[in-house]
Design a protein around this motif. Structure first.
Motif, PDB file in Angstrom:
ATOM      1  N   MET B 177       0.823  -1.209   0.000  1.00 12.15           N
ATOM      2  CA  MET B 177       0.000   0.000   0.000  1.00 12.15           C
ATOM      3  C   MET B 177       0.857   1.258   0.000  1.00 12.15           C
ATOM      4  SD  MET B 177      -2.432   1.411   3.098  1.00 12.15           S
ATOM      5  CE  MET B 177      -4.047   0.757   2.726  1.00 12.15           C
ATOM      6  N   ILE B 178       0.420   2.260  -0.755  1.00 12.99           N
ATOM      7  CA  ILE B 178       1.004   3.594  -0.677  1.00 12.99           C
ATOM      8  C   ILE B 178      -0.041   4.505  -0.046  1.00 12.99           C
ATOM      9  CG2 ILE B 178       2.010   5.534  -1.933  1.00 12.99           C
ATOM     10  CD1 ILE B 178       3.623   2.916  -2.179  1.00 12.99           C
ATOM     11  N   ALA B 179       0.359   5.151   1.034  1.00  2.35           N
ATOM     12  CA  ALA B 179      -0.540   6.084   1.705  1.00  2.35           C
ATOM     13  C   ALA B 179       0.192   7.395   1.939  1.00  2.35           C
ATOM     14  CB  ALA B 179      -1.020   5.497   3.024  1.00  2.35           C
ATOM     15  N   TYR B 180      -0.563   8.440   2.236  1.00  3.28           N
ATOM     16  CA  TYR B 180       0.065   9.748   2.404  1.00  3.28           C
ATOM     17  C   TYR B 180      -0.900  10.643   3.162  1.00  3.28           C
ATOM     18  CZ  TYR B 180      -3.196  11.359  -1.099  1.00  3.28           C
ATOM     19  OH  TYR B 180      -4.361  11.663  -1.752  1.00  3.28           O
ATOM     20  N   GLY B 181      -0.386  11.784   3.576  1.00  9.40           N
ATOM     21  CA  GLY B 181      -1.251  12.791   4.187  1.00  9.40           C
ATOM     22  C   GLY B 181      -0.652  14.156   3.967  1.00  9.40           C
ATOM     23  N   ASN B 182      -1.495  15.128   3.682  1.00  6.17           N
ATOM     24  CA  ASN B 182      -0.948  16.470   3.451  1.00  6.17           C
ATOM     25  C   ASN B 182      -1.012  17.302   4.732  1.00  6.17           C
ATOM     26  OD1 ASN B 182      -3.605  17.230   3.585  1.00  6.17           O
ATOM     27  ND2 ASN B 182      -3.638  18.287   1.620  1.00  6.17           N
ATOM     28  N   GLU B 183      -0.519  18.518   4.651  1.00  6.84           N
ATOM     29  CA  GLU B 183      -0.407  19.386   5.839  1.00  6.84           C
ATOM     30  C   GLU B 183       0.253  18.605   6.994  1.00  6.84           C
ATOM     31  OE1 GLU B 183      -3.747  22.041   6.505  1.00  6.84           O
ATOM     32  OE2 GLU B 183      -4.507  21.646   4.489  1.00  6.84           O
ATOM     33  N   ALA B 184       1.299  17.872   6.618  1.00 10.92           N
ATOM     34  CA  ALA B 184       1.951  16.979   7.583  1.00 10.92           C
ATOM     35  C   ALA B 184       2.794  17.747   8.580  1.00 10.92           C
ATOM     36  CB  ALA B 184       2.801  15.945   6.852  1.00 10.92           C
ATOM     37  N   ASN B 185       3.079  18.997   8.284  1.00  8.42           N
ATOM     38  CA  ASN B 185       3.876  19.827   9.203  1.00  8.42           C
ATOM     39  C   ASN B 185       3.012  20.909   9.843  1.00  8.42           C
ATOM     40  OD1 ASN B 185       3.571  20.944   6.659  1.00  8.42           O
ATOM     41  ND2 ASN B 185       5.478  22.131   6.747  1.00  8.42           N
ATOM     42  N   GLY B 186       1.733  20.628  10.028  1.00 17.34           N
ATOM     43  CA  GLY B 186       0.867  21.578  10.733  1.00 17.34           C
ATOM     44  C   GLY B 186      -0.202  22.167   9.838  1.00 17.34           C
ATOM     45  N   ALA B 195       3.993   7.109   2.831  1.00 18.94           N
ATOM     46  CA  ALA B 195       4.494   5.866   3.422  1.00 18.94           C
ATOM     47  C   ALA B 195       4.181   4.685   2.517  1.00 18.94           C
ATOM     48  CB  ALA B 195       3.870   5.643   4.797  1.00 18.94           C
ATOM     49  N   THR B 196       5.080   3.712   2.539  1.00 16.12           N
ATOM     50  CA  THR B 196       4.843   2.427   1.894  1.00 16.12           C
ATOM     51  C   THR B 196       4.601   1.414   3.002  1.00 16.12           C
ATOM     52  OG1 THR B 196       6.353   3.055   0.129  1.00 16.12           O
ATOM     53  CG2 THR B 196       5.814   0.715   0.324  1.00 16.12           C
ATOM     54  N   ILE B 197       3.539   0.648   2.854  1.00 14.48           N
ATOM     55  CA  ILE B 197       3.140  -0.292   3.905  1.00 14.48           C
ATOM     56  C   ILE B 197       2.970  -1.657   3.249  1.00 14.48           C
ATOM     57  CG2 ILE B 197       1.391  -0.771   5.659  1.00 14.48           C
ATOM     58  CD1 ILE B 197       0.671   2.264   5.519  1.00 14.48           C
ATOM     59  N   ASP B 198       3.638  -2.653   3.789  1.00 13.15           N
ATOM     60  CA  ASP B 198       3.550  -3.949   3.110  1.00 13.15           C
ATOM     61  C   ASP B 198       2.218  -4.632   3.410  1.00 13.15           C
ATOM     62  OD1 ASP B 198       3.718  -5.293   5.534  1.00 13.15           O
ATOM     63  OD2 ASP B 198       5.782  -5.972   5.244  1.00 13.15           O
ATOM     64  N   GLY B 201       0.862  -4.943   6.785  1.00 13.69           N
ATOM     65  CA  GLY B 201       0.581  -3.748   7.563  1.00 13.69           C
ATOM     66  C   GLY B 201       1.813  -3.106   8.185  1.00 13.69           C
ATOM     67  N   ARG B 202       3.004  -3.499   7.726  1.00 19.11           N
ATOM     68  CA  ARG B 202       4.232  -2.914   8.282  1.00 19.11           C
ATOM     69  C   ARG B 202       4.708  -1.765   7.392  1.00 19.11           C
ATOM     70  NH1 ARG B 202       6.684  -8.901   8.846  1.00 19.11           N
ATOM     71  NH2 ARG B 202       6.449  -8.629   6.590  1.00 19.11           N
ATOM     72  N   VAL B 203       4.994  -0.620   8.003  1.00 12.56           N
ATOM     73  CA  VAL B 203       5.528   0.510   7.244  1.00 12.56           C
ATOM     74  C   VAL B 203       6.974   0.178   6.870  1.00 12.56           C
ATOM     75  CG1 VAL B 203       6.103   2.968   7.289  1.00 12.56           C
ATOM     76  CG2 VAL B 203       3.996   2.154   8.393  1.00 12.56           C
ATOM     77  N   THR B 204       7.247   0.141   5.578  1.00  8.83           N
ATOM     78  CA  THR B 204       8.586  -0.272   5.128  1.00  8.83           C
ATOM     79  C   THR B 204       9.418   0.895   4.602  1.00  8.83           C
ATOM     80  OG1 THR B 204       7.675  -0.780   2.953  1.00  8.83           O
ATOM     81  CG2 THR B 204       7.822  -2.610   4.535  1.00  8.83           C
ATOM     82  N   HIS B 205       8.764   2.018   4.353  1.00  9.65           N
ATOM     83  CA  HIS B 205       9.488   3.174   3.825  1.00  9.65           C
ATOM     84  C   HIS B 205       8.606   4.386   4.025  1.00  9.65           C
ATOM     85  CE1 HIS B 205      10.577   5.996   0.460  1.00  9.65           C
ATOM     86  NE2 HIS B 205      11.791   5.678   0.871  1.00  9.65           N
ATOM     87  N   ASP B 206       9.231   5.526   4.359  1.00  9.41           N
ATOM     88  CA  ASP B 206       8.448   6.763   4.341  1.00  9.41           C
ATOM     89  C   ASP B 206       9.323   7.930   3.988  1.00  9.41           C
ATOM     90  OD1 ASP B 206       9.796   7.044   6.727  1.00  9.41           O
ATOM     91  OD2 ASP B 206       8.006   7.395   7.937  1.00  9.41           O
ATOM     92  N   THR B 207       8.686   8.994   3.558  1.00  7.56           N
ATOM     93  CA  THR B 207       9.424  10.169   3.128  1.00  7.56           C
ATOM     94  C   THR B 207       8.475  11.371   3.137  1.00  7.56           C
ATOM     95  OG1 THR B 207      10.893  11.034   1.393  1.00  7.56           O
ATOM     96  CG2 THR B 207       8.954   9.812   0.667  1.00  7.56           C
ATOM     97  N   GLY B 259       2.527  15.871  -9.261  1.00 11.93           N
ATOM     98  CA  GLY B 259       3.871  15.414  -8.897  1.00 11.93           C
ATOM     99  C   GLY B 259       4.009  13.931  -9.213  1.00 11.93           C
ATOM    100  N   ILE B 260       5.170  13.547  -9.746  1.00 12.72           N
ATOM    101  CA  ILE B 260       5.433  12.124  -9.980  1.00 12.72           C
ATOM    102  C   ILE B 260       6.673  11.727  -9.195  1.00 12.72           C
ATOM    103  CG2 ILE B 260       6.001  10.349 -11.683  1.00 12.72           C
ATOM    104  CD1 ILE B 260       4.221  11.724 -13.658  1.00 12.72           C
ATOM    105  N   LEU B 261       6.461  10.753  -8.322  1.00 13.29           N
ATOM    106  CA  LEU B 261       7.527  10.292  -7.437  1.00 13.29           C
ATOM    107  C   LEU B 261       7.805   8.826  -7.736  1.00 13.29           C
ATOM    108  CD1 LEU B 261       9.268  10.973  -4.842  1.00 13.29           C
ATOM    109  CD2 LEU B 261       7.343  10.062  -3.508  1.00 13.29           C
ATOM    110  N   PRO B 262       9.046   8.483  -8.064  1.00 14.56           N
ATOM    111  CA  PRO B 262       9.363   7.063  -8.247  1.00 14.56           C
ATOM    112  C   PRO B 262       9.120   6.309  -6.936  1.00 14.56           C
ATOM    113  CG  PRO B 262      11.122   8.451  -9.102  1.00 14.56           C
ATOM    114  CD  PRO B 262      10.204   9.346  -8.333  1.00 14.56           C
ATOM    115  N   ARG B 263       8.565   5.138  -7.032  1.00 13.89           N
ATOM    116  CA  ARG B 263       8.268   4.367  -5.817  1.00 13.89           C
ATOM    117  C   ARG B 263       9.554   3.993  -5.091  1.00 13.89           C
ATOM    118  NH1 ARG B 263       3.748  -0.022  -7.303  1.00 13.89           N
ATOM    119  NH2 ARG B 263       4.324  -0.708  -5.198  1.00 13.89           N
ATOM    120  N   GLY B 264       9.545   4.200  -3.799  1.00  8.97           N
ATOM    121  CA  GLY B 264      10.727   3.897  -2.991  1.00  8.97           C
ATOM    122  C   GLY B 264      11.724   5.032  -2.937  1.00  8.97           C
ATOM    123  N   ALA B 265      11.496   6.095  -3.723  1.00  9.07           N
ATOM    124  CA  ALA B 265      12.435   7.214  -3.753  1.00  9.07           C
ATOM    125  C   ALA B 265      12.174   8.158  -2.577  1.00  9.07           C
ATOM    126  CB  ALA B 265      12.305   7.966  -5.070  1.00  9.07           C
TER     127      ALA B 265
END
Lengths: 486, 486
Positions: B177-186, B195-198, B201-207, B259-265
């Motif tokens: 799963m790829i999930a995200y949220g905006n206004e992450a800094n307030g 976040a990437t979640i396997d 249900g384990r978060v394996t990567h985030d940025t 925006g286009i983000l390569p997965r895992g980048a």
């Protein structure tokens, strides 16, 4: 396939509902009295699956219990089906397996021997327990907070009859309950079982008597000294049931019977009075005054139930299905086996209503019930064919003064049974009158609340449900403390 | 006092419901496929208490989750409010204490600091859990059988953003799963957390990355290689919020960004493309083909939401609130920061719909969504003012062949979002298309079931609810086994 498309009556406002609902904090209008802390519990029947026979009695439909919980001026609402063994068996099978009302010969083989009651008539709080009652079975205990069905209850095995009336009576002074069940010696049997149960739920006395003929014995009346058992007109027999017919027919050749049994006496001591044929379903109240027993009751002129057809095959006569507030007087000092009867008000009334239960075995003044005021407008297209048959008013009938004061529910409304809530410390009739109305215009239901001493002012508050309410036969107000409400 | 009398929109079919319901065995018509073993779970919003501000967004109304459980050709139904901290706080107080959508400055002091999310947008089953999602908060876990709210969930503390999108995407091959949220800094902040979640249900990567301007980022698209983040038009700021306005306004002077983000980048690797202003809320699907990223999405010409008013104070333009099925193509090998866009079908469509999720990150052919066929009759007085605005058809849009096949719901019906149920072992598009319709004529709702490959034949079966169904934004089909259904 759950298919109601062939049930013609199940249309529009009367379309199947079949759901269980929770409203956590109901929409309201006007004022909700903050003195009210308790619940208005209602019970009625709805076909969860269509009946096996189109002409079966609606009395055979599945019990559905609902509750308006009042607390701090707010109201929550909950409704649940009564999970009788019959309901569970049908749910498992996905369809109706039970045949005609009180006729097990018409059931599917798979459910032979199963308890057939639908527990759909009266909710009753007694000795800390909430019961769903119907006269063809034992009480079903209901959790007062969740409305979950706990199971059947025969007072710890001490209530020895197979059936328990929908209308037990509780002595307003001693708190003692009188309950009974007919056909206590088997299907179409002529024995009635009667029990006295103290306010803690212990059976303290029981007895049996036989009836002049087997009939519906739906309600009784109770005085300080006597139990009054009316019945009339409806008939049954083993032959009738084995022939696959609905339990009851109506026999215009019969007389009315009313038995009077001294409280605490044995069944053999019952004294039977006879009178002209009426349809005698409910009572309001009664009292013993010297040698006289006086009862006020809303008896009909004739057969009220079109689905219990006339045994002489004559058509059902709507004009006879009219109830009046009648006073019946029995003279125990006379050898005459009849009674005198007066019609107290010229207005036809519903045969269900309310009294101030604190006065049940005392000398009473007020009866609260519904009636149709034909002078009022009825202003809804959807309910057009109901014109003249909606219950658009509640009345307070003063049986001493012969006076009636009424509350109009609204031109798009029809009322269910009224319920009286006594005001703590008040005299007879001091309190609130409440009841649910169908609002045909908005396809939803409302609970109306009026000051019982100021009915003509109209409702002081309304609880607005977002849907057509669950069906109702009878309702009861239960104070917090009578049952352990959350 | 729960008083909706002043909410003009809350009338007739749209009158407040505010109830939780159970239908143990639903009325049906036609045929219910016995292959279906799972649940159609729906989430939407309803005002439990009227909003503090008449012009607030309906997006701010309380989450209500419902489920049609299919098993052995029978269907049961259940609905519950999502018991967020906000819902509980309001219920306790008996009224609305929260102000405008995503503006805590407009809340009552008593609820300052409380989680404001209403969890009303998307039901999502992932890693054995059912979540109620809304982009302004964390997921709320829901018991799939009782629909009771279990509580907030941040993947065991490993999802580090304060918000979680209503539209995570799950790779159809890896289950990731790829999930995200905006206004992450307030509040009104420019940072997006991803976040990437396997599949366990384990978060394996985030940025994290920052956006060119802060806007609604309601949905993304996912390919085997890329994550696509569209946004456009809606704007906010701390100043705007402190001035007591609703979170978002619409700014016609802005451009669209994708925006286009390569997965895992890492977030810094996101590449922004710019284009003419659209209203970009939902996507259907996307694929990476060589250096090209191709996305199909139902973007609107302009501001879709009348309650997010134009910042230049120009009136809301209904003619711009039209969505079309568009194909956007991005050339990653080019230095040009724009994209090419085609409108694939001339028919305006709903911007929500369904794809065959087994093909989410593959090469896809079919989109299922609703639209208005103006040539069809609309035949209900109560819905008269909705003429031309009801969704009376579902269509299967073949984005390869440019062909559309449609199903007409009925002349008294309007459809919610379509949901596709794949047939096990079938190819893309083999399965069923289901969705809930409002039946204005009968003041109740129906779930329609069609063979997704034979839409023109019309529904093969219907589940008939006895009431107007709980509100819905999005729905999802969950196979038994994906969640532990009883």
């Amino acid at each position: 396939m759950v298919d109601f498309s062939k049930m013609k009556a199940a249309q529009g406002f009367f379309a199947p509902q079949r759901f269980e609902a929770d409203v956590l904090d109901c929409e309201t209008s006007g004022s909700i009295p903050t003195e009210l802390d308790g619940a208005f519990v209602r019970l009625g029947g709805e076909w969860y699956y269509p009946p096996k026979f189109d002409n079966d009695a609606i009395l055979n439909s599945d019990g559905h219990i609902s509750s308006f919980r009042f607390k701090n001026g707010r109201v929550s609402y909950k409704s649940r089906f009564v999970r009788t063994p019959r309901f569970e068996a049908n749910l498992k099978a996905g369809g109706q397996q039970f045949g005609y009302y009180r006729n097990p010969y018409t059931d599917d083989p798979a459910v032979q021997g199963l308890d057939r009651t639908v527990a759909n008539t009266t909710p009753f709080a007694f000795a800390g327990r909430l019961m769903a009652l119907k006269e063809d079975g034992l009480p079903h205990l209901i959790d007062p907070n969740t409305l979950a069905t706990v199971g059947r209850w025969n007072f710890g095995g001490k209530y020895k009859g197979p059936h328990f009336t929908a209308h037990p009576k509780v002595d307003s002074d001693t708190g003692e309950m009188i309950a009974y069940g007919n056909e206590a010696n088997g299907l179409a049997g002529d024995e009635v079982y009667v029990a006295t149960i103290d306010k803690k739920g212990r059976v303290t006395h029981d007895t049996r008597f036989t009836v002049p003929y087997v009939s519906i014995m739906h309600d009784i009346a109770l005085t300080e000294k006597h139990i009054i058992f009316p019945f009339a007109g409806y008939v049954t027999s083993s032959e009738r049931l084995k022939a696959g017919k609905i339990h009851w027919g109506w026999d215009n050749s019969k007389e009315s019977y009313i038995g009077i049994l001294p409280r605490g006496a044995e069944g053999k001591d019952i004294r039977w009075f006879r009178g002209p044929l009426r349809c005698m379903m409910h009572t309001f109240h009664a009292r013993t005054v010297g040698d006289k027993v006086i009862m006020e009751a809303p008896f009909y002129d004739g057969n009220f139930f079109p689905f219990f057809t006339n045994v002489d095959n004559s058509p059902w006569d709507r004009t006879k299905a009219k109830g009046y507030l009648r006073r019946l007087t029995f003279d125990l000092s006379s050898k005459h086996d009849g009674w005198t009867e007066e019609i107290l008000f010229p207005t036809p009334i519903m045969d269900i209503g309310a009294i101030d239960r604190r006065y049940l075995t005392r000398d009473q003044r007020y009866v609260f019930t519904g009636f149709t005021d034909l002078s009022k407008p009825f202003n809804v297209a959807q309910g057009g064919n109901l014109q003249g048959r909606v219950t658009n008013c509640y009345g307070r009938f003063d049986v001493k003064a012969g006076q009636m004061v009424s509350m109009f529910a609204g031109e798009t409304h029809s009322l269910a049974e009224a319920c009286f809530i006594p005001r703590k410390g008040g005299d007879e009739g001091s309190g609130w009158l409440i009841g649910v109305a169908s609002n045909f215009a908005e396809m939803r239901s409302e609970l109306l609340i009026a000051d019982a001493e100021r009915l003509a002012d109209g409702p002081i508050g309304r609880v607005l449900l977002p849907f057509r309410a669950a069906p109702q036969v009878h309702g009861t107000w239960v104070e917090n403390g009578e049952l352990p409400f959350a």
